[in-house]
Enzyme design. Structure first.
Site, short mmCIF file in Angstrom:
data_model
loop_
_atom_site.label_atom_id
_atom_site.label_comp_id
_atom_site.label_asym_id
_atom_site.label_seq_id
_atom_site.Cartn_x
_atom_site.Cartn_y
_atom_site.Cartn_z
N THR A 159 47.67 49.05 37.89
CA THR A 159 47.07 50.26 37.34
C THR A 159 47.62 51.49 38.06
OG1 THR A 159 45.07 49.11 36.67
CG2 THR A 159 44.87 51.49 36.99
N GLN A 216 52.07 40.45 33.67
CA GLN A 216 51.82 39.08 33.17
C GLN A 216 53.09 38.24 33.21
OE1 GLN A 216 48.90 37.81 32.49
NE2 GLN A 216 47.65 39.67 32.43
N THR A 261 47.43 54.50 54.80
CA THR A 261 47.68 53.33 55.66
C THR A 261 47.79 52.07 54.80
OG1 THR A 261 46.48 54.41 57.42
CG2 THR A 261 46.81 52.03 57.65
N CYS A 280 40.14 42.93 29.84
CA CYS A 280 40.11 44.37 30.10
C CYS A 280 39.37 45.07 28.96
CB CYS A 280 41.51 44.95 30.16
SG CYS A 280 42.62 44.01 31.15
N ASN A 295 49.53 40.67 27.54
CA ASN A 295 48.40 40.09 28.30
C ASN A 295 47.41 39.32 27.43
OD1 ASN A 295 47.72 42.57 27.16
ND2 ASN A 295 46.27 43.10 28.75
N HIS A 315 47.30 39.81 42.30
CA HIS A 315 46.26 38.81 41.98
C HIS A 315 46.58 38.01 40.72
CE1 HIS A 315 43.93 41.09 38.78
NE2 HIS A 315 44.63 42.07 39.30
#
Ligand code: PMP
Length: 351
Positions: free
Chosen positions: A70, A150, A210, A298, A128, A172
């Site tokens: 995203t 994907q 960071t 989604c 997706n 992920h």
């Protein structure tokens, strides 16, 4: 124990990723620190950058770590006047304020509104919801960007062969951690390429903040692993998919497989059942500990059928009964049989 068939939505951590996370959990050094703890953290990041680059045939300096696809999509869209794409792209593209679907693009072009504008053309390499593969990112429309989210771990991804200027993905989706991903940039020295986060000098001074050392390191391990057994995974998923469909046929259910005739990955199976309500089916599947989704998760809050299904002209008596089952190497034939048994029971109204 759940039967997890929503692997296109997210995937569990792989055992080697868990080992890597445990190894790094107390590596608290800030990669910007000018002492050994900091250097160690920096080395972990640079090692992961090399692994990620190698996995997609890129150079380490073309890899920018982000918080996920995203953010990567937002970053690349922020550099262009307009983003042109199909309506069925991921919402992180189609919800951009400068988004033009391909019809709007033609309209704007015809009216001369696009004179002197810089335009990004974005397309998912693997869809997706349906799993179809589309590497046609060079339609002469604009600078090519591919959403690779994907694709990684499902098909070989070679950014040089794809000849894209940008690519986005999230860890992920290939057994890494959530909240970490990549923006691939073909020419990071180009004047078009602008910072997204302003602040410190992290990520070559272009994406401040960071770094997520543990997540980045885990992504390096995950991508190495996921891209090293693509054929084995797809062969396993093909076997599960065939078993799934043959079970549905044996039960005599009325369904269509979406995008069956398009080039596709076998790990995503989108099925539309005639005169069914996918939301009601999902609730009942959940009651038997089965995790699947309707279209893409989604869109799970939407009442409208997804743009992908509309694009494929799925007949109206089928469109509302669409479920997506997405497999990984962890799924088994017994699980497929159990899922199909329950689909048949739910549709036929038995107990
Ligand atoms: N693009 C595609 C094609 C996706 O499938 C997803 C995740 N559903 C994203 C982008 C966004 O990924 P994330 O939520 O990890 O940022």
């Amino acid at each position: 124990m759940s039967i997890y068939m929503d692997n296109a939505e997210t995937k569990p951590l792989s055992p080697s990723v868990i080992v890597d996370i445990c190894r790094n959990i107390d590596n608290y050094g800030n990669p910007s620190g000018l002492y050994q703890l900091g250097y160690d953290a920096k080395n972990i990041i640079e090692d992961a950058r090399r692994k990620v680059a190698k996995a997609i045939n890129a150079e380490p300096e073309q890899i920018f770590f982000t918080s996920g696809a995203t953010e990567s999509n937002n970053w690349v869209c922020s550099m262009y006047d307009y983003v042109c794409a199909e309506k069925y792209e991921h919402h992180s593209i189609t919800n951009q304020p400068n988004f033009l679907d391909v019809n709007e693009y033609d309209n704007y072009l015809g009216r001369g509104y696009l004179m002197g504008k810089n335009i990004l053309f974005s397309r998912m390499l693997v869809n997706n919801e349906i799993g179809f593969i589309d590497d046609d990112v060079l339609r002469g429309v604009g600078v090519p960007h591919s959403d690779l989210t994907q694709a990684i771990g499902n098909i070989p991804v070679d950014v040089k062969a794809l000849n894209i200027d940008y690519g986005s993905f999230s860890a992920h989706k290939f057994h890494g951690l959530k909240g970490v991903g990549v923006l691939y940039v073909k020419d990071p020295t180009s004047s078009d390429f602008k910072p997204y986060h302003y602040g410190g000098q992290q990520e070559f001074n272009l994406r401040a903040g960071t770094e997520n050392v543990i997540g980045i390191s885990a992504m390096g391990v995950a991508i190495e692993e996921a891209t090293s057994h693509i054929e084995q995974k797809q062969a396993h998923c093909k076997m599960l998919r065939e078993r799934f469909l043959s079970n549905l046929n044996n039960y005599g259910l009325d369904y269509i497989v979406n995008g069956e005739n398009l080039p596709h990955v076998d790990s995503i199976l989108s099925i539309s059942f005639k005169n069914q309500d996918s939301q009601a089916m999902l609730v009942q599947l959940d009651m038997t500990s089965i995790c699947a989704s309707s279209g893409s998760a989604c869109n799970s809050g939407d009442s409208e059928p997804s743009e992908t299904l509309k694009y494929l002209n799925v007949p109206k008596e089928y469109i509302n009964g669409t479920l997506r089952f997405s497999f990984s190497l962890d799924n088994t034939i017994d699980e497929v049989d159990y899922v199909c048994y329950n689909i048949n029971r739910i549709i036929k109204g038995g107990n």
